[in-house]
Design an enzyme around this catalytic site. Structure first.
Site, PDB file in Angstrom:
ATOM      1  N   GLU A  54       6.638   4.666   1.424  1.00 50.81           N
ATOM      2  CA  GLU A  54       7.685   3.713   1.515  1.00 50.81           C
ATOM      3  C   GLU A  54       8.805   3.901   0.293  1.00 50.81           C
ATOM      4  O   GLU A  54       8.620   4.354  -0.906  1.00 50.81           O
ATOM      5  CB  GLU A  54       7.091   2.306   1.304  1.00 50.81           C
ATOM      6  CG  GLU A  54       8.260   0.996   1.439  1.00 50.81           C
ATOM      7  CD  GLU A  54       7.588  -0.230   1.844  1.00 50.81           C
ATOM      8  OE1 GLU A  54       7.067  -0.188   3.038  1.00 50.81           O
ATOM      9  OE2 GLU A  54       7.334  -0.854   0.941  1.00 50.81           O
ATOM     10  N   LYS A  56      11.151   1.822  -1.573  1.00 53.53           N
ATOM     11  CA  LYS A  56      11.233   0.649  -2.160  1.00 53.53           C
ATOM     12  C   LYS A  56      11.583   0.506  -3.595  1.00 53.53           C
ATOM     13  O   LYS A  56      11.014   0.840  -4.438  1.00 53.53           O
ATOM     14  CB  LYS A  56       9.797  -0.005  -2.007  1.00 53.53           C
ATOM     15  CG  LYS A  56       9.500  -1.281  -2.254  1.00 53.53           C
ATOM     16  CD  LYS A  56       8.104  -1.710  -2.144  1.00 53.53           C
ATOM     17  CE  LYS A  56       7.663  -3.189  -2.182  1.00 53.53           C
ATOM     18  NZ  LYS A  56       6.264  -3.201  -2.049  1.00 53.53           N
ATOM     19  N   LYS A 116      11.800  -1.021   7.690  1.00 55.09           N
ATOM     20  CA  LYS A 116      10.775  -2.224   6.970  1.00 55.09           C
ATOM     21  C   LYS A 116      11.886  -3.452   6.802  1.00 55.09           C
ATOM     22  O   LYS A 116      12.563  -3.168   5.759  1.00 55.09           O
ATOM     23  CB  LYS A 116      10.503  -1.511   5.912  1.00 55.09           C
ATOM     24  CG  LYS A 116       9.423  -2.533   5.288  1.00 55.09           C
ATOM     25  CD  LYS A 116       8.162  -2.622   5.989  1.00 55.09           C
ATOM     26  CE  LYS A 116       6.803  -2.589   5.465  1.00 55.09           C
ATOM     27  NZ  LYS A 116       6.537  -2.581   4.089  1.00 55.09           N
ATOM     28  N   GLU A 165       2.686  -6.413  12.034  1.00 53.72           N
ATOM     29  CA  GLU A 165       1.804  -6.841  10.640  1.00 53.72           C
ATOM     30  C   GLU A 165       0.895  -8.082  10.863  1.00 53.72           C
ATOM     31  O   GLU A 165       1.608  -9.021  11.097  1.00 53.72           O
ATOM     32  CB  GLU A 165       2.895  -6.639   9.625  1.00 53.72           C
ATOM     33  CG  GLU A 165       2.265  -7.045   8.109  1.00 53.72           C
ATOM     34  CD  GLU A 165       3.237  -7.049   7.260  1.00 53.72           C
ATOM     35  OE1 GLU A 165       3.687  -5.865   7.049  1.00 53.72           O
ATOM     36  OE2 GLU A 165       3.529  -7.926   6.498  1.00 53.72           O
ATOM     37  N   ASN A 186      -1.515  -6.433   6.097  1.00 55.91           N
ATOM     38  CA  ASN A 186      -1.087  -6.492   4.751  1.00 55.91           C
ATOM     39  C   ASN A 186      -1.863  -7.412   3.991  1.00 55.91           C
ATOM     40  O   ASN A 186      -1.991  -8.518   4.245  1.00 55.91           O
ATOM     41  CB  ASN A 186       0.435  -7.237   5.129  1.00 55.91           C
ATOM     42  CG  ASN A 186       1.276  -7.025   3.518  1.00 55.91           C
ATOM     43  OD1 ASN A 186       0.742  -6.711   2.528  1.00 55.91           O
ATOM     44  ND2 ASN A 186       2.453  -7.250   3.796  1.00 55.91           N
ATOM     45  N   GLU A 216      -1.846  -2.042   4.262  1.00 57.93           N
ATOM     46  CA  GLU A 216      -0.760  -2.235   3.447  1.00 57.93           C
ATOM     47  C   GLU A 216      -0.789  -2.978   2.359  1.00 57.93           C
ATOM     48  O   GLU A 216      -1.662  -4.073   2.462  1.00 57.93           O
ATOM     49  CB  GLU A 216       0.127  -3.101   4.629  1.00 57.93           C
ATOM     50  CG  GLU A 216       0.547  -2.153   5.776  1.00 57.93           C
ATOM     51  CD  GLU A 216       1.657  -3.257   6.793  1.00 57.93           C
ATOM     52  OE1 GLU A 216       1.710  -3.028   7.834  1.00 57.93           O
ATOM     53  OE2 GLU A 216       1.931  -4.213   6.067  1.00 57.93           O
ATOM     54  N   SER A 217      -0.067  -2.402   1.486  1.00 58.05           N
ATOM     55  CA  SER A 217      -0.125  -2.998   0.147  1.00 58.05           C
ATOM     56  C   SER A 217      -1.307  -3.016  -0.789  1.00 58.05           C
ATOM     57  O   SER A 217      -2.431  -2.912  -0.509  1.00 58.05           O
ATOM     58  CB  SER A 217       0.163  -4.662   0.193  1.00 58.05           C
ATOM     59  OG  SER A 217       1.423  -4.783   0.903  1.00 58.05           O
TER      60      SER A 217
HETATM   61  O1  LIG Z   1       4.149  -1.646  -2.876  1.00 62.68           O
HETATM   62  P1  LIG Z   1       2.757  -1.648  -2.195  1.00 62.68           P
HETATM   63  O2  LIG Z   1       1.897  -2.455  -2.778  1.00 62.68           O
HETATM   64  O3  LIG Z   1       2.197  -0.073  -1.935  1.00 62.68           O
HETATM   65  O4  LIG Z   1       3.114  -2.135  -0.737  1.00 62.68           O
HETATM   66  C1  LIG Z   1       3.702  -1.547   0.373  1.00 62.68           C
HETATM   67  C2  LIG Z   1       4.010  -2.457   1.519  1.00 62.68           C
HETATM   68  O5  LIG Z   1       2.728  -2.718   2.031  1.00 62.68           O
HETATM   69  C3  LIG Z   1       4.716  -3.491   1.421  1.00 62.68           C
HETATM   70  O6  LIG Z   1       5.875  -3.088   0.955  1.00 62.68           O
HETATM   71  C4  LIG Z   1       5.321  -4.578   2.453  1.00 62.68           C
HETATM   72  C5  LIG Z   1       4.058  -4.790   3.453  1.00 62.68           C
HETATM   73  N1  LIG Z   1       4.620  -5.614   4.378  1.00 62.68           N
HETATM   74  C6  LIG Z   1       5.997  -5.793   4.040  1.00 62.68           C
HETATM   75  C7  LIG Z   1       6.895  -6.564   4.758  1.00 62.68           C
HETATM   76  C8  LIG Z   1       8.197  -6.827   4.094  1.00 62.68           C
HETATM   77  C9  LIG Z   1       8.384  -6.012   2.904  1.00 62.68           C
HETATM   78  C10 LIG Z   1       7.509  -5.515   2.350  1.00 62.68           C
HETATM   79  C11 LIG Z   1       6.264  -5.317   2.846  1.00 62.68           C
END
Ligand SMILES: O=P(O)(O)OC[C@@H](O)[C@@H](O)c1c[nH]c2ccccc12
Length: 260
Positions: A54, A56, A116, A165, A186, A216-217
């Site tokens: 990503e 970001k 995204k 998601e 997520n 995710e995340s």
């Molecule tokens: O920075 P991380 O913890 O690696 O997470 C990435 C991603 O999962 C996260 O940016 C995200 C998951 N779903 C979203 C929806 C909108 C915005 C952002 C996200």
């Protein structure tokens, strides 16, 4: 108002400005000149973990993450590491992204690109494709079943792949009812913004075997990837750990092919 509602309200305000500048009919006309969408599924289904890397800059939960003055530099680094797809945040207010970032990244690499954002209207789906997006994110928590179906079908008609998601059991059931082939779990709770790394392992068994599952995340290390692969993940979506890593190519490579 929940954090998600709040973000979506801001997204709708920014959207109104773009809709006033570019009517839907103009966007639709622009689709004729866009490169066909790239298919990320073969790479995502290949043995071993895949990484959706990503772009970001910041987030509501973590604040500033990285400046990323030229997102194409980062995108090329991700591609060199073997990323299965590149996620580009296009939400402006909270994440510091833009469609300009997405267009630039799409032109710079061969890797499929995910838009995204917080997509709640057909306009945003068409806008994504017109900007070159190959995938779009649809957040079940932000949509009712009718909108989810409508936006999913529209994205599919445009040749894009949808990453659906989910955050909890009820949302998993809705994703399954939709028949979504690609589902992201997520781990970030959208109400508290806290990450619970047990979320993927809890929800993955509720999704059919043939669904490609994305954790995710909160993924930071190859060990985190390994854990999710053992829990049934085919891919991980990683932002913070990669944008803060001085060697993003090596970082993506180290998370790729785990469990092959
Ligand atoms: O920075 P991380 O913890 O690696 O997470 C990435 C991603 O999962 C996260 O940016 C995200 C998951 N779903 C979203 C929806 C909108 C915005 C952002 C996200």
């Amino acid at each position: 108002m929940s954090v998600l509602d709040d973000i979506v309200a801001g997204v709708r305000e920014d959207l109104a400005v773009r809709e006033a500048a570019t009517p839907l009919a103009d966007l639709r006309a622009a689709l004729a000149d866009v490169d066909p969408a790239r298919d990320p599924m073969p790479h995502l289904r290949a043995p071993g973990s895949s990484v959706i890397s990503e772009v970001k800059r910041r987030s509501p939960s973590k604040g500033h993450l990285a400046d990323i003055p030229d997102p194409t530099v980062l995108a090329r680094a991700y591609e060199a590491g073997g990323a299965a797809a590149i996620s580009v945040l296009t939400e402006q207010r909270r994440f510091g992204g833009s469609l300009e970032d997405l267009r630039a990244v799409r032109a710079a690499v061969e890797t499929p690109i995910l838009r995204k954002d917080f997509i709640v209207t057909e306009y945003q789906v068409i806008e994504a494709r017109a900007a070159g997006a190959d995938l779009v994110l649809l957040i079940v928590a932000a949509l009712d079943d009718d909108d989810l179906r409508r936006l999913h079908d529209l994205a599919s008609e445009l040749g894009m792949t949808v990453l659906v998601e989910v955050h909890d059991e009820a949302e998993c059931a809705r994703a399954v009812a939709l028949g979504a082939p690609l589902v992201g779990v997520n781990a970030r709770n959208l109400k508290t913004l806290a990450v619970d790394v047990d979320t993927f392992g809890r929800l993955a068994p509720l999704l059919p075997d043939d669904v490609v599952k994305v954790a995710e995340s909160g993924v930071f290390t190859p060990d985190d990837v390994k854990r999710h692969v053992l829990e049934g993940a085919r891919a991980v979506l990683v932002g913070e750990a990669l944008v803060k890593d001085g060697e993003p190519t090596a970082a993506v490579r180290a998370m790729t092919g785990v469990g092959a």
